[in-house]
Design an enzyme around this catalytic site. Structure first.
Site, PDB file in Angstrom:
ATOM      1  N   GLY A 466       0.831  -1.204   0.000  1.00  0.00           N
ATOM      2  CA  GLY A 466       0.000   0.000   0.000  1.00  0.00           C
ATOM      3  C   GLY A 466       0.859   1.245   0.000  1.00  0.00           C
ATOM      4  O   GLY A 466       0.356   2.363   0.007  1.00  0.00           O
ATOM      5  N   GLN A 599       2.998   8.973   2.664  1.00  0.00           N
ATOM      6  CA  GLN A 599       3.649   8.003   3.536  1.00  0.00           C
ATOM      7  C   GLN A 599       4.088   8.661   4.846  1.00  0.00           C
ATOM      8  O   GLN A 599       3.891   8.115   5.926  1.00  0.00           O
ATOM      9  CB  GLN A 599       4.862   7.412   2.796  1.00  0.00           C
ATOM     10  CG  GLN A 599       5.636   6.384   3.559  1.00  0.00           C
ATOM     11  CD  GLN A 599       4.859   5.100   3.753  1.00  0.00           C
ATOM     12  OE1 GLN A 599       3.836   5.076   4.436  1.00  0.00           O
ATOM     13  NE2 GLN A 599       5.318   4.032   3.171  1.00  0.00           N
ATOM     14  N   GLU A 666       9.389   4.116   7.449  1.00  0.00           N
ATOM     15  CA  GLU A 666       9.314   4.074   8.910  1.00  0.00           C
ATOM     16  C   GLU A 666       9.596   5.396   9.607  1.00  0.00           C
ATOM     17  O   GLU A 666       9.147   5.630  10.715  1.00  0.00           O
ATOM     18  CB  GLU A 666      10.289   3.023   9.484  1.00  0.00           C
ATOM     19  CG  GLU A 666      10.569   1.922   8.519  1.00  0.00           C
ATOM     20  CD  GLU A 666      10.329   0.508   9.001  1.00  0.00           C
ATOM     21  OE1 GLU A 666      10.016   0.292  10.167  1.00  0.00           O
ATOM     22  OE2 GLU A 666      10.468  -0.393   8.165  1.00  0.00           O
TER      23      GLU A 666
END
Ligand code: MOS
Length: 699
Positions: A466, A599, A666
């Site tokens: 995704g 993101q 991350e």
């Protein structure tokens, strides 16, 4: 120079998803598909004394009940040696032991899901219960040192000599910070469909690592790797929990083989809390010693986290301290305290997420102890090389992040004194912190085929969580082939394709894009040669691999960011809101401006949850999670989020890899929890060192 990489291209798979045509693991439906559900233990420690499956087996539609009494015996007791993240210690019905509440102890298969669920309730289990360790405070007393803090990460690492300079430091902070157990909850829970054709197994699995599943399942079942194919074209979020192969994947394969028909095993939401990992609870002691002018002279970061009785997982929370600030003396340790819970695992920014909360809170405390602006303190300790190794950075633009972030946020107008800003009835506060996450590459390969109509098919056995792998690889391929993006058809998620590594640790772009680029460049050269030889309509195909080189030893590779947050705290109710976040990142080249921004926003939103709401509540009597559902496991919703301003440095890290990107999966969740806690201190004068920040800490 590239034309398409960097552009804010819409997701190439966006319309498929919008139309519901993107096929996720649980949506694969081979003929004669049967439905399996897991039966889980209801005690935290002991063994199964008896298990009565007769009623379940006779229930309508039931095809099979697998327990440790009748499950196929696996080679090596199901404990084939496969390195993490692919292989973990699994519960595969090989014995009667129970290590935690929620451990898979039986599988019920029926012709419909409803009938399987109903029959699973009829399985009667009696246990021989043993005393379970569920008290972290008590478990601490027998904490042990792990073999490592993860691949290529020592459990303990020191440079210089930290303790003596800490003793004589002019300014010193020594505090303990804690973060709770958390569980990843991607919108799509784990799911596997297993289908055998003779000795050949096909798994449709929701995974971050198709090659890892293939390897782990083959070894565990004792069949050749070539007999296992894993297919995973779309994953509805992973965040680390889908980086490993967990028990349900192998159990689905075992049930399907026994039954002689395909079996689907999809986990229900509450089953996400236990058998498929989570973020361990941490307790982190940090000591910082500095001169009066704020120059760090020594740091200690001692991490304790919970672990399991099945295997160890270490949250490498001291990593930021090894990397973030110039300091001649440092000491970092990791220790584990075993509890009777399912093993923890990688969860978005493992290490850096909780570790940066502790370190960046401590830096804020030091700033206040010295009366130095928190941003200024960080600039005074800016690390021009990696402090724990002395290695030069491949590329680092953190100074610009601090400067641009401060300007966009208006940091210069911030009064230093806590409780000096108000917003209506609420106290207002401004806090900041540094974000960081390492850059890594893994070996990857890809193929590219140019067709006579000028389109190309490019493939790599990587994953789409995704995050935008389809889109970014399409961009990379288009540039390398010299054709428009809509002429590229990029495919992934099948172990029949050239292999790639785990989509974890923010490595996919840095690992796979160089392989895609190399394969496409080679195909383009073949095409040119064919045209030159008078064969313009020949189909050409090339394959290429890419992996890290000597830069791995010579350079320190790390991404950075500066995160600024405003909070409002209702003085009567203690309620905290986060109306405004500004974050600027140094992450190497930005491959797709639109997806990158999305993101990072996603990571920041999760960071708001980590700071304010997220926590798995372990019932210490039974070892079960008391809030194993989305109603009580609180994550931010739209109403909890204000404006989020994300921007990037114009950077291109070619010393790290040929596409210049370091990966952005991350870093978004790092830094932000501390920025919020620091803002809460600025608003209220209360330093909260335990996450999540609860109302009762502020009233
Ligand atoms: Mo990430 S926790 O390695 O998916």
């Amino acid at each position: 120079m590239s034309a398409i990489v960097g552009q804010p291209l819409d997701r190439t798979d966006g319309m498929l998803k919008a139309r519901g045509e993107a096929q996720y693991a649980a949506e694969f439906s081979p003929p004669r598909l049967a439905h399996a559900v897991l039966v889980q233990s209801t005690i935290a420690s002991g063994s199964i004394a008896s298990i009565d499956a007769a009623a379940a087996a006779q229930a309508p539609g039931v095809l099979l009940v697998l327990t440790h009494r009748n499950a196929p015996k696996l080679p090596q007791g199901g404990k084939a040696a496969v390195n993490p993240p692919a292989g973990r210690v699994l519960s595969l019905l090989q014995d009667a032991r129970v290590h935690y509440n929620g451990q898979p102890i039986a599988v019920v298969v029926a012709d419909t899901l409803e009938r399987a669920v109903a029959a699973a309730d009829l399985v009667k289990v009696q246990y021989k219960q043993e005393k379970a360790e569920l008290d972290f405070e008590r478990a601490k007393a027998s904490a042990h040192k792990p073999k490592s803090a993860g691949p290529e990460r020592a459990a303990d690492l020191s440079w210089g000599e930290a303790d003596a300079p800490l003793e004589r430091a002019e300014a010193k902070i020594e505090q303990t910070y804690s973060t709770p157990m958390e569980h990843h909850n991607p919108m799509e829970p784990h799911a596997t469909v297993a289908a055998w054709d003779g000795g050949e197994l096909t798994l449709y699995d929701s995974t971050q690592y198709i090659s890892g599943v293939k390897q782990a399942v083959a070894k565990t079942l004792g069949i050749p790797e070539g007999s296992v194919r894993v297919v995973s074209p779309f994953v509805g979020g992973g965040f680390g929990c889908k980086g490993s192969t967990w028990s349900h994947v192998v159990l689905a394969a075992m049930a399907a083989r026994r039954l002689g028909r395909p079996v689907k095993l999809a986990l229900a939401r509450p089953q996400m809390f236990g058998p498929v990992g989570g973020r361990p609870q941490t307790e982190q002691r940090i000591a910082l010693g500095a001169t009066k002018s704020g120059e760090l002279i020594a740091m200690r970061h001692d991490v304790l986290c919970h672990s399991s009785f099945m295997e160890d997982f270490t949250e490498p929370a001291a990593m930021p301290t090894r990397a973030l600030y110039a300091c001649p003396n440092g000491a970092t340790t990791h220790r584990l305290a075993r509890l009777n819970v399912g093993v923890a695992t990688f969860q978005r920014a493992p290490g850096e997420a909780p570790g940066s909360f502790a370190l960046e809170s401590a830096m804020d405390e030091l700033a206040y102890a010295l009366g130095i602006d928190p941003l200024e303190l960080r600039l005074r300790n800016y690390a021009e090389t990696e402090p724990s190794t002395g290695k030069p950075w491949s590329s680092k633009m953190l100074r610009q992040c601090y400067r641009d972030g401060a300007e966009r946020f208006g940091w210069a107008r911030r009064p230093m004194r806590p409780r000096s800003l108000r917003e209506g009835h609420a106290l207002a506060g401004w806090g900041m912190a540094t974000a960081t996450y390492p850059g890594h590459r893994r070996p990857a390969s890809a193929s590219a085929k140019i067709l006579p109509d000028g389109t190309a098919v490019v493939r790599s056995g990587t994953q789409e969580l995704g995050t935008g792998t389809y889109t970014v690889m399409t961009q990379v391929a288009a540039d390398a082939l010299g054709i428009p993006a809509d002429k590229v058809h990029f495919e992934l998620g099948d172990t029949l394709m050239p292999p790639a590594g785990v989509s974890g640790g923010s490595t996919t772009v840095a690992s796979v894009a160089p392989a895609v680029q190399a394969a496409c460049t080679a195909a383009r050269e073949k095409k040119a040669a064919a045209v030159a030889a008078g064969r313009p309509h020949e189909i050409v195909e090339a394959q290429a691999s890419a992996k890290e080189g000597e830069e791995k030893e010579k350079l320190a590779v790390r991404s950075f960011g500066a995160v600024f947050a405003e909070v409002h705290v209702d003085e009567d109710l203690g309620r905290v809101s986060v109306p405004r976040i500004v974050a600027v990142y140094s992450v190497g080249r930005v491959m797709n401006a639109k997806l990158a921004r999305s993101q990072l926003i996603g990571g920041l939103v999760w960071g708001v949850g980590m700071a304010l709401t997220e926590e798995s509540l372990l019932d210490e009597r039974y070892g079960r999670f008391a809030n194993a559902n989305f109603a009580e496991y609180h994550v931010p919703v739209n109403a909890d989020i204000g404006t989020i301003d994300v921007s990037f440095c114009d950077e291109d890290d070619r010393r790290f890899n040929p596409v210049g990107a370091r990966g952005i999966g991350e870093i978004g969740i790092t830094g932000i929890p501390a920025a919020i806690a620091n803002a809460v201190f600025h608003a209220t004068g209360r330093r909260v060192r335990d996450l999540p920040i609860r109302l009762e800490a502020l009233i």
